[in-house]
Design an enzyme around this catalytic site. Sequence first.
Site, PDB file in Angstrom:
ATOM      1  N   LYS A 176      11.768  49.404  61.578  1.00 14.78           N
ATOM      2  CA  LYS A 176      11.110  50.710  61.458  1.00 14.78           C
ATOM      3  C   LYS A 176      12.123  51.830  61.141  1.00 14.78           C
ATOM      4  CE  LYS A 176       6.967  49.199  62.917  1.00 14.78           C
ATOM      5  NZ  LYS A 176       7.218  47.750  63.057  1.00 14.78           N
TER       6      LYS A 176
HETATM    7  C1  LIG Z   1       6.495  46.615  62.725  1.00  9.32           C
HETATM    8  C2  LIG Z   1       7.137  45.294  62.788  1.00  9.32           C
HETATM    9  C3  LIG Z   1       6.684  44.199  62.011  1.00  9.32           C
HETATM   10  C4  LIG Z   1       5.477  44.286  61.109  1.00  9.32           C
HETATM   11  O1  LIG Z   1       5.680  45.134  60.009  1.00  9.32           O
HETATM   12  P1  LIG Z   1       4.437  45.620  59.115  1.00  9.32           P
HETATM   13  O2  LIG Z   1       4.969  46.595  58.169  1.00  9.32           O
HETATM   14  O3  LIG Z   1       3.486  46.254  60.128  1.00  9.32           O
HETATM   15  O4  LIG Z   1       3.851  44.415  58.489  1.00  9.32           O
HETATM   16  C5  LIG Z   1       7.383  42.996  62.098  1.00  9.32           C
HETATM   17  N1  LIG Z   1       8.441  42.853  62.922  1.00  9.32           N
HETATM   18  C6  LIG Z   1       8.899  43.876  63.689  1.00  9.32           C
HETATM   19  C7  LIG Z   1      10.059  43.644  64.599  1.00  9.32           C
HETATM   20  C8  LIG Z   1       8.281  45.130  63.651  1.00  9.32           C
HETATM   21  O5  LIG Z   1       8.742  46.136  64.428  1.00  9.32           O
END
Ligand SMILES: *Cc1c(COP(=O)(O)O)cnc(C)c1O
Length: 499
Positions: A113
């Site tokens: 993120k």
């Molecule tokens: C948010 C997240 C995901 C999923 O990502 P998307 O963009 O929602 O598909 C996968 N792994 C981790 C560790 C995340 O924080």
Amino acid sequence: MVYESTRGSESGLTFSQVIKKGIAEDGGLFVPSTDVQITEEQLKQMVSMSYQDRAVMVLKQFAEDFSEEDFRDCVEKAYSQERFDTEEIAPVKVLSDSLSVLELWHGPTCAFKDMALQILPHFMTKSMKKTGETENIMILVATSGDTGKAALEGFRDVEGTKVAVYFPLEGVSEVQKRQMITQEGKNVDVVAIKGNFDDAQSGVKNIFADPEMAKALADKGYKFSSANSINWGRLLPQIIYYFSAYADLVKKEQIAFGEKINFVVPTGNFGDILAGYYAKKMGLPVNKLICASNTNNVLFDFLCTGTYNKNREFVKTISPAMDILISSNVERLLYDVTGRNAAKVKAWMEDLKNSGVYTVDKQTFRALQEIFWTAWTNEEEIMETISDTYKGFDYLIDTHTAVAVDVYDKYMISTGDLTKTVIVSTASPFKFNNSVAAAVFGEEKVAGKSEFALLEDLSEGTGWQIPKGLKGLDQKPVLHNTVAEKDEMKSALLGLLVK
Ligand SMILES: *Cc1c(COP(=O)(O)O)cnc(C)c1O
């Protein structure tokens, strides 16, 4: 470049406008109105560039109201040595001749993120200036763990903004909770909600829709915005790392320039993999995008059948960031694959809202099958994959990344495709250390231990270093100890306004 809504009633918006608005008034998501291409020449240039220069090269294609200098300023502030623990920002680790891992967890919160939430605040402040915004922005976030901390880190001490994060008291891991309640910064607030994630999310939605709150905010010179992945400003920065991974593989002589590669992406809200789709459309040589689901395999079913059905049990798993039944960004994909057919998209999204189910037409389904391959992974397979990857490659992966690695195995068995492949790794193994330590050392070695003790154990047992963002977390002073009942979220927010 101008932007439009996937549901058809807004168009002609600038980049600044869509960043500020977050979501379209008709409930749709903003997307660019025309296709963007990266030329072969530009891709070639990227091979010898830094991550920051690659970022500017991609970003500048997407806005007329941001100059190259504007983007450079954002990029330099976001992807800096202070914020990321490696100069490469998103390094590619080569595991074998055919398999590499793109590590997206070197930012301050140790999950992917950060790749978007480190730069979104800079897009936001510039967008406010460019649109002559006179009010400040109040970002509200309901989080199940990773997004909240990344938003806090991204927006801390960013001029003209405040950020309020709500998390479910019992619904996040000990590390995630500590990350949030020890957050520093003059403009941040963190509130634990006595309830689950849905309670926090509905509370935030109610605040957004409450005219009284809007007035209270306006009186103090604020307006609301959102930092979740429906905002185009979350998606765009993610396109960069697909190009960067490709350029790195060429640079490392793992692939020839122009050779196609696969990406395997552990998917929840479809934001990460959608950025890969856009990269492919922009001209990146991609063979298959492999969509990896966990037990909440709504996307697997959709890509196999053409029917999206969210009417099923929600399962809490050891890859919690992928525990999601409504993947918002599929809407953007469908809009693009149907040749920007807003009427179709709108009808499907209405079906989803009314009955929890929609089925796409044959042509759309065939197009999806052409682009994506998919499989899913259960809890035992995740644990086995972490263990096998550690034994086989001396390489630690977290529970989300393990879903991708296992799905890649399934892909190989099913297709025999020898195309070189990149696993998109979304979190540091230390962030989900309980499961990782259990997989590597055995359940009996972790029983009864706190996540903080396990951080140390994992580091000692593997020789891997604990990331800066997680180190000494249990020693940091708690700065936010507000615990609110579900119906006290509004008063908690009013308290922040006068702080
Ligand atoms: C948010 C997240 C995901 C999923 O990502 P998307 O963009 O929602 O598909 C996968 N792994 C981790 C560790 C995340 O924080």
